[in-house]
Design an enzyme around this catalytic site. Sequence first.
Site, short mmCIF file in Angstrom:
data_model
loop_
_atom_site.label_atom_id
_atom_site.label_comp_id
_atom_site.label_asym_id
_atom_site.label_seq_id
_atom_site.Cartn_x
_atom_site.Cartn_y
_atom_site.Cartn_z
N HIS A 806 0.86 -1.19 0.00
CA HIS A 806 0.00 0.00 0.00
C HIS A 806 0.89 1.23 0.00
O HIS A 806 1.59 1.51 0.98
CB HIS A 806 -0.90 -0.02 1.24
CG HIS A 806 -1.90 -1.13 1.22
ND1 HIS A 806 -2.26 -1.85 2.33
CD2 HIS A 806 -2.60 -1.65 0.19
CE1 HIS A 806 -3.16 -2.76 1.98
NE2 HIS A 806 -3.38 -2.66 0.69
N GLU A 809 1.49 3.74 2.85
CA GLU A 809 2.03 3.28 4.13
C GLU A 809 3.55 3.37 4.14
O GLU A 809 4.27 2.37 4.19
CB GLU A 809 1.54 1.85 4.40
CG GLU A 809 0.02 1.83 4.57
CD GLU A 809 -0.60 0.44 4.53
OE1 GLU A 809 -1.83 0.35 4.65
OE2 GLU A 809 0.14 -0.54 4.36
N HIS A 903 3.14 -3.36 6.90
CA HIS A 903 2.08 -2.38 6.58
C HIS A 903 2.10 -1.23 7.58
O HIS A 903 2.82 -1.25 8.56
CB HIS A 903 0.71 -3.05 6.66
CG HIS A 903 0.38 -3.93 5.50
ND1 HIS A 903 -0.51 -3.56 4.53
CD2 HIS A 903 0.84 -5.15 5.15
CE1 HIS A 903 -0.60 -4.53 3.64
NE2 HIS A 903 0.21 -5.51 3.99
N GLU A 988 1.71 -4.35 11.38
CA GLU A 988 1.07 -3.04 11.25
C GLU A 988 1.81 -2.03 12.12
O GLU A 988 1.95 -2.24 13.32
CB GLU A 988 -0.39 -3.12 11.72
CG GLU A 988 -1.27 -4.06 10.93
CD GLU A 988 -1.77 -3.43 9.64
OE1 GLU A 988 -1.34 -2.30 9.31
OE2 GLU A 988 -2.60 -4.07 8.96
ZN LIG Z 1 -1.64 -1.79 4.31
#
Ligand SMILES: [Zn+2]
Length: 1154
Positions: A806, A809, A903, A988
């Site tokens: 992504h 990010e 991420h 994350e």
């Molecule tokens: Zn992500």
Amino acid sequence: MFGYGRNHFTWNGTLRELEGSYTAFCTERSGPSMTTAPPSSSSGLEVLLSALQNAGDVESTLNILSVLDELLSAGTDRRIHYMIRKGGSEALLTALVNTGRSFSPNYTVLLPLLHLLAKVGHRDRRIGVKAEDAGAVRLTLNLLKHNVTHARRAAACLWVIQVFCSSVSTANLIGESHGLDVIYHLIPQYTTTHLHTVKAAVNAFAALLCTKANVCSAVSKGYISGLLRLYEDWHSKDTQHVAVAVRHALLRCLHKITDSAAGRQALLSQGGIKLLYQTTQMCLLSKSLESLVEPSVQLMRKCLPKTPLPLTSDQSAYTFPLPGGPRAVPDMDVAPDDSSEESDDEEAEDNQEEGSRDYDDDLEIDLTKLRLRPDPDRPKELLPQYSRLCPELSHNFEELDLSSEPEDSSTASSSSSDEESVPLNSFSSRRRCSDSSPSSSGKHSAAQLEPRDFHSHSSIFSSSPSFRNMVREAREDPPPVQRGDEEDDDEEGEEESHHSAMIDRLLERHGACIPHHEPKLYRSAATKTKSIPGFSILAFPDFWGHLPPPGHEPMAPRKPNIQRQKVFEDVQRFLNSDDIVNHVVFDLEDDSLQRPSDSLRFFSKFECGNLRKAIQVRRYEYDLILNADANCSQHNQWFYFEVSNMVADIPYRFNVINCEKSNSQFNYGMQPVLYSVREALEGRPQWVRTGTEVCYFRNHFCPVQGRRRTAFYTLTFTITFKHNEDVCYLAYHYPYPYSALKAHLTVLQKSVDPAKLFFQQQILCGTLAGNSCPVVTITACPASRAWKDMHQLRNRPCIVLTGRVHPGESNASWVMKGTLEFLCSSDPVAQSLREAFVFKIIPMLNPDGVINGTNRCDLNGEDLNRQWCKPDPILSPTIYHTKGFLYYLNSTGRTPRVFCDYHGHSRKKNVFLYGCSVKETLWQSGSTVDTVGLKEDPGYRTIPKTLDRIAPAFSFNSCNYLVEKSRSATARVVVWREIGVLRSYTMESTYNGCDQGIYKGLQIGTRELQEMGVKFCQSLLSVTKDMKTLYSKRLISHIDLDHSILDHKSHNCFEDDEPPCVEEIEYSTDCPALKGTDLDSDVNSNMANADEEEEGDKGHRGEKHRVGSTGQSQQSSLKSHLFPHQIRQTSIEALNEKRQTCNAVSLTNGQIFS
Ligand SMILES: [Zn+2]
């Protein structure tokens, strides 16, 4: 007054016990009419209720009502709910119908009955339906019509009508029976008399507006205008603030009525916004009016007319012709499917309305899907091509024989890049040959994708003339001869030729020594980077590099009512549109824009930049519109742009007006990051958290083409620049462009000792736009070329790490940077890891997205982390080949020991992992599948447990191991299920900071993110086969890895990460709902002094009553004052008698209905 202190009265015993004595008591007092008691198995309460419905005379009814009132008022709501379960509502309704039907109803009974009904009915969700069944709805409305001049009776009817309206059908029935008109006309202009009745009328009117039919009817009758005028009247005349409750109730009506488009339209056309704005400004002056401010603000936000974004199209300014036709991808915008709303983090659908989702429904409970591996998505024959990505297996390590000369240049073979020798995948090769047709639209197209000639890097800075001045100062050159801007531009070409040299001198003189960063390498990497618009300018921070600021950066405190203040400013734009500048000062699609010389200048045509338009709205305020993801019309959240031409020490307000997420860490202490070129040249090249008055809330903008269901949010912040004429960069988070990765890998490659460390950069595949997706192999060179050492190398397990699927990010890239640098370092733990594992790292799965400044997607407008089930080799090559490589490893018996995809998570704090566990998923889902016989290796918890001990930013409590259906196509789930990797994770990282550990209350910086990358590597030691050896060997002093198992409890991190924001991010659709206690206190205080006022309704009210009517009633007890003194005394005596018979046992109130 009643002969006992309210606080001392406690009922000791149960109602069941009451039965005998109460029946006796009734019999004694009222004779045989009370003896139709139900069977003796019934509780005392049921006896009472039955008696109520059958009571023939006034005195008995009053007795029963009095006892009920005593019982219900002494305890909590629990008693009332018990009574409702026992048929209390029906009994009261029957009694109401029996009494109210008579030609001249007895109000001595009716009033207490209505009051009790209001209290009980308010807590009975089905009261409306029950009232309809009992025939009580029209009857109550008729009673109201007959008593419009009798304030107390009217009030009682109005409360009951209000509670009946909890059912839509009942509200409609009342509306059809002209209840709306009757009640509307009961609302008077400002008055000080009968405020209770007035308030009851307004509240009943608001309750009726819970249905579409009633709202339509009210709008068509022009009641909105009437309500506004009433509100204005009460506002202007209620100077002593005695009728705040009535004013609040009027706002409730307006809220309800504006739930319809017609209602909002009517409010707008009647000047409602202006009226609300003005009255609210007055309310702000008095603390006692605070309760009116928030409903007014919400009402204004809700009713501000929807304004399309000032764009020609919602589509991204960047379009990219996809292979296989003009548009191979369905336009996401027209898909009515709301599940296409994606969320920030890894993977998921966090973006839905709070409370509307049921997480457990999303859990995969199909055991087949959880346990069985699906068939591969491609034939086996396609896998051998990936053997090239294991260069360590075929490498001959010849240089080990020459180990006396490790610096020999011939060793380059083990650490060289094979970029040029490995062909890109077939598609991009074809593309490169054929992309010559220019796009017909005015937008940037792929026609310009050939690498730009970056050699004259003067253009790096050409975006800002002010920069050139700054550079001259930095060079300590004399200022140039005074000349105009245009001349300056003419001279540009000339100047450019000297620019390279000048930049070099600048770097020499001012360049900071930034570890693992070389500006010239960055520049050279950037020349090869292909972008849709053909970037030819580098953003200064990426080129120059940056260091973490020296100190910690605490989260920003939120200023009280900051959002309210910002909303007022936005409302003023609507009210005083003449004061608004509305001048477009930057447009990505229009270079020829004329802008006022004193306005800020914006620029974003560089890697990761994505500002589409900047509009000056006030002298020091700018609306900013972000470019949607390429080939797409949504996913705005990430931003990165340059701003210049500022004046120092002036607060500039910036509003990013087309954000799409429903909440943001910007409401919880996060600030954007800023980089000042002048500061950099003065030796402080730093991205710093900056901005005051930061908040994030839903605004009134809508898409140009009116895409359904899309709401936009404003991120607003204020920046006071330190220097005049500086050039600054603002971003959502620390940028990390693709070219930075390329440069970084080159630096790393140069830094390692090829005799000890095997480092090879290869190309996984080409991307849609023809960039290369790097894959890096890192492991330790074997100790020698002896068979034993080579055998150990060939049997090292793999660890596969990926990141930045992504593009928004960028925190993921900083964590990855930490990982890469650590693995290449001389740290003994890193050395052990290299000896234990072969690392296969794909640091950027979405280069095209990163380059073109998208937030979520690849150039085909798709979220690449949703393609893992069956990735398309043409449209999602990086995913297709990563998965292919994993299949290959699996097919050769080298299934990775660990897989982790890095991420960023925009709605949570800390860093945490998502993993996969069958058992935890089944447990969490409440599935009935028996998990006792299920065998599952608990090893997936080892790494998170270790991280919890060693990584300060990590939070074990935020981790979970659930397999969700909605995430079945993400890397983590597919690698776990299809490749069979037990430890398959998503990591994350927060954009904001931590709420635990040593970083608690601090915003996270690149230092902490990189540290996380290091800690992740260190945690991998816990999964080495030979932990003990390594442990004793040399690690004990380096990291604290004790093996005592801490008993961490898994925790469902689906619960909301933050407490509700202090201010509503969404428009609230209603004023705060009326609470039961409010109604109780209204009912009760209306009956204060009942004895004295029995015939005094037309008379004046005393001061005492007025206090009650302001909503600050002293009557906190549920107890009514509605029974004649005598009756109350008698029932109390009866209860006291009972109390004495069992006073040895003290039971709490809660047990009374045992
Ligand atoms: Zn992500």
